[in-house]
Motif scaffolding. Structure first.
Motif: not given
Length: 123
Positions: A64-68, A83-86, A104-105, A120-123
């Motif tokens: 899960l990633a964000k397009v920047i 970000e934590n959720e990514l 988380w890692c 690891v994403a925090r979902v």
């Protein structure tokens, strides 16, 4: 302040063999270490020896990633997992079993109990 993140793509030359040790998701050729995957490059040291180079994800992983950035004319995209959720959502171990997040890692294979360092994403 966190060190800058370096991203790599498959077949990108990372360093020569005198500067580091290859690990999973890398290969060696003509005295150099190359990336076999796309992702974040991590450089760690084990017991004061040469740095160890590894990539962020493997084929088949779900991240899960964000397009920047939409990139240039070649339709490249710059992604972030800062970000934590990514980060990594689903991964499979070398034995083919779906891994479980233990921090988380880190992800762990429930069959072999081997651990892999991953963001690891925090979902």
């Amino acid at each position: 302040m966190a060190p800058p993140v370096r991203y790599c793509i498959p077949s990108e030359r990372l360093c020569n063999l005198e500067e580091g040790s290859p690990r999973s998701s890398t290969y060696t050729q003509h005295g150099y270490i190359f990336s076999s995957l796309a992702g974040c490059l991590t450089k760690t040291s084990e017991n004061g020896v040469l740095p160890v180079y590894t990539s962020f994800s493997c084929p088949g992983d779900i991240v899960l990633a964000k397009v920047i950035s939409l990139g240039d004319t070649q339709s490249n995209y710059l992604l972030s997992t800062a970000e934590n959720e990514l980060g990594l959502v689903v991964a499979h171990s070398e034995s083919g079993v779906q891994m479980v997040p233990i921090s988380w890692c880190e992800m762990q294979c429930p069959k072999t109990h081997t651990k892999e360092f991953r963001k690891v994403a925090r979902v």
